[in-house]
Scaffold this motif. Structure first.
Motif, short mmCIF file in Angstrom:
data_model
loop_
_atom_site.label_atom_id
_atom_site.label_comp_id
_atom_site.label_asym_id
_atom_site.label_seq_id
_atom_site.Cartn_x
_atom_site.Cartn_y
_atom_site.Cartn_z
N TRP A 190 0.84 -1.20 0.00
CA TRP A 190 0.00 0.00 0.00
C TRP A 190 0.87 1.24 0.00
CZ3 TRP A 190 -4.56 -0.10 -1.63
CH2 TRP A 190 -5.43 -1.17 -1.36
N ALA A 191 1.89 1.26 0.85
CA ALA A 191 2.75 2.43 0.96
C ALA A 191 3.35 2.77 -0.39
CB ALA A 191 3.85 2.18 1.99
N ILE A 192 3.81 1.74 -1.09
CA ILE A 192 4.45 1.96 -2.39
C ILE A 192 3.42 2.51 -3.39
CG2 ILE A 192 5.45 0.75 -4.38
CD1 ILE A 192 7.47 1.22 -2.23
N ALA A 198 3.63 6.09 -5.32
CA ALA A 198 3.58 6.16 -6.78
C ALA A 198 2.49 7.12 -7.23
CB ALA A 198 3.33 4.76 -7.35
N GLU A 199 1.35 7.05 -6.53
CA GLU A 199 0.22 7.93 -6.84
C GLU A 199 0.62 9.39 -6.63
OE1 GLU A 199 -4.26 6.96 -6.65
OE2 GLU A 199 -2.54 6.28 -7.79
N VAL A 200 1.21 9.67 -5.49
CA VAL A 200 1.62 11.03 -5.16
C VAL A 200 2.61 11.54 -6.20
CG1 VAL A 200 2.95 12.40 -3.50
CG2 VAL A 200 1.17 10.83 -2.70
N LEU A 201 3.56 10.70 -6.56
CA LEU A 201 4.57 11.09 -7.54
C LEU A 201 3.92 11.42 -8.87
CD1 LEU A 201 7.63 8.76 -7.01
CD2 LEU A 201 7.50 11.23 -6.66
N SER A 202 2.92 10.62 -9.26
CA SER A 202 2.33 10.87 -10.57
C SER A 202 1.53 12.17 -10.56
CB SER A 202 1.49 9.68 -11.02
OG SER A 202 0.34 9.59 -10.23
N ILE A 203 0.87 12.47 -9.44
CA ILE A 203 0.14 13.75 -9.33
C ILE A 203 1.13 14.91 -9.38
CG2 ILE A 203 -1.21 15.20 -7.74
CD1 ILE A 203 -2.42 12.50 -6.69
#
Ligand SMILES: [Zn+2]
Ligand SMILES: [Zn+2]
Length: 386
Positions: free
Chosen positions: A365-367, A371-376
């Motif tokens: 989940w953490a990863i 990844a989500e945050v990075l893509s935003i």
């Protein structure tokens, strides 16, 4: 339909002792790394005989079936009684457990060779090439590459000490085919744009052709799973996918069945007949023919559409085989009490390895969140610098 031609791979075989051609000892096992048999007493290594009686795919007419692929008529007959030629004792072997036993009186090795119609003795066997140590290394490497996401209990308990060498039952299919496909193919002859700014559009001029293909194709060494519960996607989807992922096997190097190849390994009985597997094999043959036709039509760069496909089977050939796999298994017991079985399997011919390991969900989940945050954030940066 005409009767199939039977290739008898059972001739002269008798349950009991399989002796070394040099000294007569029954202590004969597979020599790791070579696929040959070795006498453990005089150390003679002997070449397995060649698989005979089967035809090349392009010579096939009608149906050819190995006697070891014959219909199973005694599915519950798993107890085989062997009379020891050494001392006369009668020894019972349960073929669901093993295909070999030692006589409890004279210690001679006894093996099941006779194709009684219960699916236990196949036409052919592909011997193990990878040793247990090599398979252990493959499995350890596979798990190590996934250790970041693996759960802690699993990492603590992981050991390759208990891996098993298993012969899995397959049917090997060869086919002599004739195919006719008809349809349309498109070729781009010109690409250009019209308009400007937001109304700019790209145009393609395509010539459309009637396309036909009419060809002979010989297919050899298709493998179809001979164990029903392995093909049943509901029961053991996990294992099936794992095993499919370590395909293919070099089935052309199979040798006639000999019980000595199975010493030290376990095996699973075939429980499915040729008739039940025919639709599956024919679908695969159709896919191969279409793929082959597409390969010859690569010049139609706008694509091809087959409206009519006809694959005639001029001849097919079936033989049963044991294929070698090293298997690691791990039972995960979740905090909810739910149990999940994980496997890592190694193709004991090619070393191809695939499987699943229990994952540490919080880490996963953490990863995903990172990844989500990075893509935003990435999208934000692109917009800022635009
Ligand atoms: Zn010997
Ligand atoms: Zn005996």
């Amino acid at each position: 339909m005409t009767e199939p031609i039977i290739v008898d791979t059972n001739t002269g075989k008798k349950d009991g002792q399989n002796k070394c051609p040099n000294c007569g000892s029954t202590d004969v096992t597979l020599q790791p790394g070579t696929g040959k048999l070795r006498c453990n007493y005089c150390r003679t290594v002997f070449d397995p005989p060649k698989l005979e009686g089967f035809k090349d795919a392009d010579e096939l007419e009608g149906e050819v079936v190995g006697s070891g692929a014959a219909d199973i008529s005694q599915p519950d007959n798993t107890q085989v009684t062997i009379k020891c030629q050494g001392c006369g004792a009668e020894v019972v072997i349960d073929v669901t457990e093993s295909m070999n036993a030692r006589c409890h009186w004279c210690r001679e090795y006894l093996s099941v060779e006779n194709q009684i119609p219960n699916g236990a003795v196949p036409d052919s066997v592909l011997p193990f090439l990878l040793s247990k140590q090599q398979a252990q290394a493959k499995i350890a490497e596979f798990v190590k590459q996934r250790s970041f996401f693996a759960n802690k209990t699993f990492k603590r308990e992981f050991t390759t000490n208990n891996i098993l060498g298993v012969y899995l039952p397959y049917l090997v299919v060869d086919a002599n085919t004739h195919s006719r496909l008809e349809g349309f193919g498109g070729r781009v002859v010109r690409t250009y744009t019209r308009g400007s700014g937001d109304s700019k559009q790209t145009y393609y001029d395509i010539d459309v052709y009637n396309v036909g293909r009419d060809f002979d194709l010989a297919i050899s060494g298709l493998t179809v799973e001979g164990s029903a519960d392995k093909r049943n996607i509901n029961a053991l989807a996990n294992t099936t996918n794992v095993i499919n992922a370590i395909m293919p096997f070099d089935v052309e190097n199979s040798v006639p069945y000999n019980g000595n190849y199975l010493k030290g390994f376990t095996s699973e009985r075939r429980d499915t007949n040729v008739d039940d597997l025919r639709p599956l094999a024919e679908a695969q043959i159709g896919d191969i023919a279409r793929y082959q036709a597409n390969q010859t039509a690569a010049g139609y760069n706008a694509g091809i559409r087959w409206d009519q496909e006809k694959v005639d089977l001029k001849g097919t050939q079936w033989r049963s085989a044991y294929l070698p796999v090293w298997l690691y298994s791990y039972l995960e017991v979740k905090s909810s009490g739910k149990r999940l079985l994980h496997y890592v399997a190694v193709n004991a011919r090619t070393g191809e390895t695939m499987g699943s390991v229990p994952v540490n969900l919080s880490r996963l989940w953490a990863i995903s969140i990172i990844a989500e945050v990075l893509s935003i954030f990435g999208i934000y940066l692109i917009n800022v610098f635009r």
